[in-house]
Design an enzyme around this catalytic site. Structure first.
Site, short mmCIF file in Angstrom:
data_model
loop_
_atom_site.label_atom_id
_atom_site.label_comp_id
_atom_site.label_asym_id
_atom_site.label_seq_id
_atom_site.Cartn_x
_atom_site.Cartn_y
_atom_site.Cartn_z
N ASP A 1 47.54 21.81 22.70
CA ASP A 1 47.74 21.88 21.46
C ASP A 1 48.34 20.51 20.95
O ASP A 1 48.06 19.49 21.50
CB ASP A 1 49.34 21.70 21.73
CG ASP A 1 50.40 21.96 20.74
OD1 ASP A 1 50.56 22.47 19.37
OD2 ASP A 1 51.05 21.07 19.72
N GLU B 1 42.53 21.89 20.06
CA GLU B 1 43.06 22.44 19.28
C GLU B 1 43.21 21.41 17.99
O GLU B 1 43.65 20.03 17.94
CB GLU B 1 44.97 22.91 18.44
CG GLU B 1 44.89 23.79 17.29
CD GLU B 1 46.81 23.20 16.53
OE1 GLU B 1 46.64 23.86 15.85
OE2 GLU B 1 47.08 22.00 17.28
C1 LAG Z 1 50.32 22.71 16.87
N1 LAG Z 1 49.35 22.37 17.17
O1 LAG Z 1 48.42 20.95 16.53
C2 LAG Z 1 50.89 23.73 16.43
O2 LAG Z 1 50.52 25.39 17.14
C3 LAG Z 1 52.20 23.81 16.02
O3 LAG Z 1 52.49 24.76 15.19
C4 LAG Z 1 53.47 23.14 15.94
O4 LAG Z 1 54.52 22.39 15.03
C5 LAG Z 1 52.66 21.60 16.21
N2 LAG Z 1 51.45 21.48 16.51
C6 LAG Z 1 53.73 20.82 17.07
O5 LAG Z 1 53.70 20.96 17.93
C7 LAG Z 1 55.40 23.69 14.69
C8 LAG Z 1 55.54 23.42 13.27
C9 LAG Z 1 56.08 22.55 12.74
C10 LAG Z 1 57.60 22.44 13.53
C11 LAG Z 1 56.46 21.61 14.91
C12 LAG Z 1 57.67 21.03 16.12
O6 LAG Z 1 54.72 24.06 12.33
O7 LAG Z 1 57.22 22.90 11.70
O8 LAG Z 1 58.34 21.56 13.45
O9 LAG Z 1 55.81 22.80 15.11
O10 LAG Z 1 58.87 22.10 16.27
C13 LAG Z 1 59.33 20.95 13.38
C14 LAG Z 1 59.95 21.23 11.77
C15 LAG Z 1 60.24 19.93 11.06
C16 LAG Z 1 60.82 18.79 12.03
C17 LAG Z 1 60.01 18.97 12.99
C18 LAG Z 1 60.87 17.85 14.11
O11 LAG Z 1 59.65 21.91 11.02
O12 LAG Z 1 60.55 19.85 9.91
O13 LAG Z 1 59.75 17.49 11.27
O14 LAG Z 1 60.36 20.27 13.50
O15 LAG Z 1 62.07 17.78 14.31
#
Ligand code: LAG
Ligand code: CA
Length: 533
Positions: free
Chosen positions: A212, A244
């Site tokens: 990841d 990735e």
């Molecule tokens: C990835 N690949 O590089 C994953 O495929 C992707 O799903 C991951 O983001 C990202 N890297 C980090 O491993 C996902 C969500 C984000 C989420 C993150 C952590 O797309 O939206 O962020 O996982 O849970 C979330 C909130 C953000 C916040 C963050 C920290 O959506 O708003 O800033 O958490 O609290």
């Protein structure tokens, strides 16, 4: 008629693979395609493996298995709290049962390894992960502690022209968020702890990893960590690696080729191109006939490809195709991906959602003998007949890893192409039917149209197609549908096809050894990885 012969993988592997493997039959059985069972529980994955075996899926990508933050959102899985195997999908015992059950059905397990960062945490108070482990920002119960230099100093990943900012800062720092504390993957202690986590998974039988956020980790750090990994339990081979690396803007500092040394990389532009030509009117699907190195995509033997993934499918607006918005056109896109000789395809398997953050259904996929698919809970695109049956098409056509006998009509939105004499597919992405005799290059006989029917080794549950003595067949394909035939679903062969009989000019393509880079058998620290071909 025109023959496209772009098959870089074959060129590279031709000289060495044949000696190590028992020829084409082996290539036919490995590495055709795999499936991402997004957010499935370990018990459900285990229960799915008999089906995956029948259809020929080589492996499952499972959701991150480590302890994560609490919450219903799917993305909680991408915020590690510890490396205990206690997650929404189940505990370590269930995980182990899954690996064993899938291995018993010839299906491998790839773990989504979240090793770039840890959970955000909030500076104020202590929170607890899904295994009850207490954590705060940059403090994870002794596993990693900011005070011990396990993290990069705070900064935001907000400049993709800058490699150090891309790789040494916190991801997802939008709004007032501090983002995801970025592990100092150059440090000995961090590398050793990540390797210990991955080796624990390998000891449970895991076959490979999706790294990841690999783009946010120095390639040399990944190389170092992989050099510490043990061979996998199944066969003593190195674990399979794909990284990735999202790459759409060619001006960025971090590029996919920097990661080839470690294994495969994701090619997001393939799904983008499929969406562009199938539905966005940026060209037509017949343009794939001209696909080749000048497109500057990741070379075939290094590419993991997909129509959509768990991130892109739920973005608004999304540029890729998905099950929600594209209906049967999504099937066509996957039929194309699985038929076309490029990369190692990953089929997305989703659940229904109303909004971006929505987590998985509370109900299991498997209850008794039933599967809860295609409805308002789990979607199971990998079970859609056109998608599921094209996995066997890909397996049986691997030895002919190039296209032949191209056909196109309907303003470029009706295409057909063959894979030597091993298979032929027709895709009608136009708004009107196709009724045409096409030269397929296949041996004469009666074949199951696997888009519309299942082949059980003897009979076809749907319509069949006849190839005449000249290799021609009449295709009657309605608007928005496809037709596909292959040597593994030929009537009268009892499903036992000696593919050596069908070997054509292209050298055998080994779906596994050719594609993966091998770690030294020795698990000695820092051992160098060398290519196996
Ligand atoms: C990835 N690949 O590089 C994953 O495929 C992707 O799903 C991951 O983001 C990202 N890297 C980090 O491993 C996902 C969500 C984000 C989420 C993150 C952590 O797309 O939206 O962020 O996982 O849970 C979330 C909130 C953000 C916040 C963050 C920290 O959506 O708003 O800033 O958490 O609290
Ligand atoms: Ca990083």
């Amino acid at each position: 008629m025109n023959t496209s012969t772009w098959s870089m993988g074959c060129v590279l592997i031709a000289s060495t693979v044949v000696a190590g493997f028992s020829g084409i039959a082996r290539a036919d059985l490995n590495g055709a395609a795999f499936v991402h069972l997004f957010e499935w529980s370990w018990a459900d994955v285990a229960a799915e493996c008999p089906y995956l075996d029948v259809k020929g899926y080589a492996a499952v990508q499972v959701s991150p298995p480590q302890e994560h933050i609490q919450g219903s959102q799917w993305w909680t899985r991408y915020q590690p709290v510890s490396y205990k195997l206690v997650s929404r999908s189940g505990d370590e015992a269930a995980f182990k049962d899954m690996v064993d059950a899938c291995h018993a059905h010839n299906v491998k397990i790839y773990v989504d390894a979240v090793i770039n960062h840890m959970a955000e945490g909030h500076s104020g108070g202590i929170e607890h992960g899904t295994a009850g482990t207490p954590y705060q920002r940059e403090s994870y119960s002794g596993l990693y502690e900011g005070s011990q230099g396990h993290f990069h100093p705070f900064c935001q990943t907000n400049d993709y022209q800058n490699q150090i900012v891309t790789q040494g800062c916190n991801l997802t720092t939008e709004g007032h968020s501090g983002g995801l504390p970025d592990l100092k993957t150059g440090s000995e202690e961090v590398r050793a702890k990540i390797a210990a986590y991955l080796n624990h998974l390998i000891s449970l039988g895991v076959d490979g990893f999706r790294i990841d956020a690999a783009k946010h980790i120095w390639t040399a750090d990944i190389e170092n960590i992989l050099g510490r990994l043990n061979p996998r339990m199944l066969d003593g081979q190195p674990v399979e690696i794909f990284q990735e690396v999202i790459f759409r803007n060619t001006s960025e500092a971090v590029t996919p080729d920097q990661y080839y040394q470690n294994g495969l990389v994701t090619e997001f532009r393939w799904g983008d191109a499929i969406a562009a030509k199938f539905k966005r009117g940026h060209g037509t699907i017949s343009e794939f006939q001209g696909f080749g190195p000048h497109w500057n995509f990741v070379p075939s033997q290094k590419a993991v490809v997909f129509t959509d993934n768990h991130d892109d499918q739920r973005k608004t607006p999304h540029n890729v195709m998905n099950f929600k918005t594209d209906g049967s056109q999504y099937d066509l896109a996957n039929v194309f991906m699985l038929a076309f000789p490029y990369g190692y395809p990953k089929v997305m398997s989703s659940y229904e959602y109303a909004g971006h953050d929505q987590g998985p259904p509370g109900s299991p996929v498997h209850t008794g003998g039933n599967v809860n698919c295609f409805g308002s809970d789990w979607e199971c695109e990998h079970r859609f007949r056109p998608i599921a049956n094209m996995v066997a098409f890909r397996k049986h056509t691997l030895p002919a890893f190039s296209t032949s006998n191209w056909f196109s009509a309907g303003g470029g939105q009706q295409i057909g192409f063959g894979r030597g004499n091993l298979g032929y597919v027709v895709i009608n992405n136009a708004g009107f039917g196709l009724n045409q005799t096409i030269h397929t290059g296949m041996a004469p006989g009666t074949y199951c149209n696997v888009i519309e029917g299942d082949f059980d080794g003897t009979t076809c549950s749907g319509p069949m197609l006849t190839v005449d003595g000249s290799g021609n067949a009449l295709f009657n394909v309605p608007a928005g549908r496809a037709a596909a035939i292959h040597v593994g679903a030929k009537i009268g062969t009892q499903g036992k096809v000696d593919v050596t009989l069908y070997a054509i000019t292209a050298p055998p393509f080994s779906g596994r050894a050719s594609m993966w880079w091998a770690a030294s058998r020795s698990s000695a620290t820092g051992s160098r990885r060398t290519p196996v071909y």
